[in-house]
Design a protein around this motif. Structure first.
Motif, short mmCIF file in Angstrom:
data_model
loop_
_atom_site.label_atom_id
_atom_site.label_comp_id
_atom_site.label_asym_id
_atom_site.label_seq_id
_atom_site.Cartn_x
_atom_site.Cartn_y
_atom_site.Cartn_z
N SER A 1 7.18 11.68 1.49
CA SER A 1 6.27 12.46 2.33
C SER A 1 4.83 12.39 1.87
N GLY A 2 4.45 11.23 1.33
CA GLY A 2 3.08 11.08 0.83
C GLY A 2 2.03 11.27 1.91
N VAL A 3 2.28 10.70 3.11
CA VAL A 3 1.27 10.82 4.17
C VAL A 3 1.10 12.28 4.57
N GLN A 4 2.22 12.98 4.73
CA GLN A 4 2.13 14.39 5.17
C GLN A 4 1.49 15.26 4.08
N THR A 5 1.76 14.93 2.82
CA THR A 5 1.13 15.70 1.72
C THR A 5 -0.38 15.48 1.75
N PHE A 6 -0.78 14.21 1.93
CA PHE A 6 -2.23 13.96 2.02
C PHE A 6 -2.83 14.65 3.24
N ARG A 7 -2.08 14.65 4.35
CA ARG A 7 -2.64 15.31 5.56
C ARG A 7 -2.93 16.78 5.28
N GLN B 1 0.80 -1.23 0.00
CA GLN B 1 0.00 0.00 0.00
C GLN B 1 0.83 1.27 0.00
N ASP B 2 2.14 1.16 0.35
CA ASP B 2 2.94 2.38 0.29
C ASP B 2 3.07 2.90 -1.14
N LEU B 3 2.82 2.04 -2.11
CA LEU B 3 2.86 2.48 -3.51
C LEU B 3 1.47 2.63 -4.10
N CYS B 4 0.45 2.24 -3.36
CA CYS B 4 -0.87 2.17 -3.99
C CYS B 4 -1.96 2.56 -3.00
N GLY B 5 -2.08 3.83 -2.74
CA GLY B 5 -3.19 4.28 -1.90
C GLY B 5 -2.91 4.24 -0.41
N GLY B 6 -1.73 3.77 0.01
CA GLY B 6 -1.46 3.62 1.44
C GLY B 6 -1.34 4.95 2.16
N THR C 1 -20.27 18.78 -8.05
CA THR C 1 -19.25 19.74 -7.64
C THR C 1 -19.25 20.99 -8.53
N LYS C 2 -18.68 22.05 -7.97
CA LYS C 2 -18.47 23.28 -8.74
C LYS C 2 -16.99 23.44 -9.06
N CYS C 3 -16.15 22.67 -8.34
CA CYS C 3 -14.71 22.78 -8.57
C CYS C 3 -14.04 21.46 -8.20
N ALA C 4 -13.31 20.89 -9.15
CA ALA C 4 -12.55 19.67 -8.85
C ALA C 4 -11.08 20.04 -8.74
N LEU C 5 -10.49 19.74 -7.59
CA LEU C 5 -9.06 19.99 -7.38
C LEU C 5 -8.35 18.64 -7.52
N ILE C 6 -7.66 18.45 -8.63
CA ILE C 6 -7.09 17.14 -8.95
C ILE C 6 -5.59 17.19 -8.72
N VAL C 7 -5.11 16.33 -7.83
CA VAL C 7 -3.68 16.37 -7.47
C VAL C 7 -3.05 15.00 -7.69
N GLY C 8 -2.01 14.97 -8.52
CA GLY C 8 -1.26 13.73 -8.74
C GLY C 8 -2.10 12.61 -9.31
N ARG C 9 -3.07 12.94 -10.11
CA ARG C 9 -3.94 11.92 -10.67
C ARG C 9 -4.33 12.30 -12.10
N ASN C 10 -4.39 11.30 -12.96
CA ASN C 10 -4.83 11.53 -14.33
C ASN C 10 -5.99 10.60 -14.62
N ILE D 1 0.77 11.37 -5.47
CA ILE D 1 1.13 11.73 -4.08
C ILE D 1 1.63 10.48 -3.36
N ASP D 2 0.90 9.38 -3.49
CA ASP D 2 1.26 8.15 -2.77
C ASP D 2 2.69 7.70 -3.07
N ALA D 3 3.09 7.83 -4.33
CA ALA D 3 4.35 7.23 -4.76
C ALA D 3 5.53 8.19 -4.63
N PHE D 4 5.34 9.31 -3.93
CA PHE D 4 6.46 10.23 -3.75
C PHE D 4 6.81 10.30 -2.26
#
Ligand code: SF4
Length: 344
Positions: A301-307, A138-143, A165-174, A296-299
């Motif tokens: 400080s992924g947990v802190q970025t998600f936080r 999971q550290d590489l996949c959603g963990g 939604t009125k606004c989608a904020l998309i981060v690190g995802r395609n 985000i997950d695969a870089f």
């Protein structure tokens, strides 16, 4: 199973999107897989993995269907088929030998995904031998997302309400490549006037349809999240009522975010201050929906970025709001795999 030419609605389990499928079954074999446009979630979205994987892998002549035991020198490529009972005896004997010699903690199980039933089965198996050790990828996949989701108490995984939604904020995802159902939902949202912000170093297909594309230096997304948090707080655009009623540690967050002025974050990320400000304004004019991915997950400080992004979802009042990020709700009496582990 029916014998001839029957079409059966099913679900693709090749990834966590779980698209609805239609299987054509002939003589007890799946011979064709199509998207199911009546499925309430995927609405006809599908991808090539879903079309090819089951038929090509399930019936592949080299698929391993029985236990094989090495029959000769390691590397000789010589194997003989053994019964399941013998295979299980060999495995248990080896486990017991290791436990006797080194203790139960010397055993560890590894699975590819805690989300599926095998995740909990391996954990329970290890427990039976006195080991708490259980690994997953999971550290590489959603963990990182999952851990932050739990520690911030949001429980919003897969709860993006793009249709309202009125606004989608998309981060690190395609979503154009990663999730066909989400990609269709995003295009529907755009048609109804929702704004799309993409934070991604790469100009993906999703970035191409966005209203605002922020191209940060890789690994600096958390600074952008902190700048938007700081902007919401200093401009009084956060949800005060929600913060007072439901959050803990807001003052510490505000103090920390104050270090991330737009000017400083522009220097850290390489994104222009104007674009950071525009992103904050668009997000503040919600309801806004945070859409995240493995970028985000695969870089580091992924947990802190998600936080940081999860704190943004919370203080902006987009938690469990129509058009925001909905919380996971289970039907009463429903138990998920992880809860099985807690209870047993
Ligand atoms: S996105 Fe593709 S692999 Fe994933 S569930 Fe849908 S069809 Fe299956």
């Amino acid at each position: 199973m029916p014998n001839t030419n029957t079409q059966i609605p099913s679900t693709c389990w090749e990834c966590s999107t779980h698209c609805g499928s239609l299987l054509t079954v002939e003589h007890e074999r799946v011979v064709d897989i199509k998207p199911n446009s009546y499925h309430p979630s995927s609405r006809g979205a599908f991808c090539v993995k879903g079309i090819k994987a089951l038929t090509e892998q399930t019936y592949h002549p080299n698929r391993l269907l029985h236990p094989l035991k090495r029959d000769g020198e390691r590397g000789s490529g010589s194997w003989k088929r053994i019964p399941w009972t013998e295979a299980l005896d060999i495995i248990v004997d080896q486990f017991l030998k290791i436990r006797e010699k080194y203790g139960g903690h010397a055993l560890v199980g590894a699975v590819s995904n805690a989300h599926f039933s095998r995740g909990v089965s391996v954990a329970l198996l290890m427990r039976a031998f006195g080991s708490p050790n259980w690994m997953m990828n999971q550290d590489l996949c959603g963990g990182c997302r999952g851990i932050s989701d739990k520690v911030t108490g949001l429980s919003i995984n897969n709860g993006e309400d793009l249709d309202k939604t009125k606004c989608a904020l998309i981060v690190g995802r395609n979503p154009a490549a990663a999730d066909p159902a989400q990609w269709l939902a995003l295009k529907r949202a755009k048609k109804t006037g929702a704004k799309i912000i993409v934070i991604d170093p790469v100009r993906t297909a999703t970035a191409k349809i966005s209203d605002l594309w922020l191209q940060p230096k890789p690994g600096t997304d958390s600074a952008l999240a902190m700048a938007i948090i700081n902007w919401l707080i200093t401009n009084q655009r956060y949800d005060k009522k929600f913060v007072e009623s439901w959050t803990f540690g807001f003052n510490s967050l505000a103090k920390r975010a104050a270090n991330y002025s737009i000017q400083r974050v522009s220097e850290i990320t390489g994104v222009s201050g104007d674009d950071i400000r525009k992103a904050a304004e668009l997000y503040a004019n919600g309801p806004s929906c945070f859409v995240s991915g493995h970028g985000i997950d695969a870089f580091t400080s992924g947990v802190q970025t998600f936080r940081a992004f999860h704190c943004l979802v919370a203080i902006s009042g987009n938690l469990d709001l129509p058009g925001g990020n909905r919380r996971v709700k289970k039907p009463s009496g429903f138990t998920n795999y992880i809860e099985v582990l807690h209870k047993s």
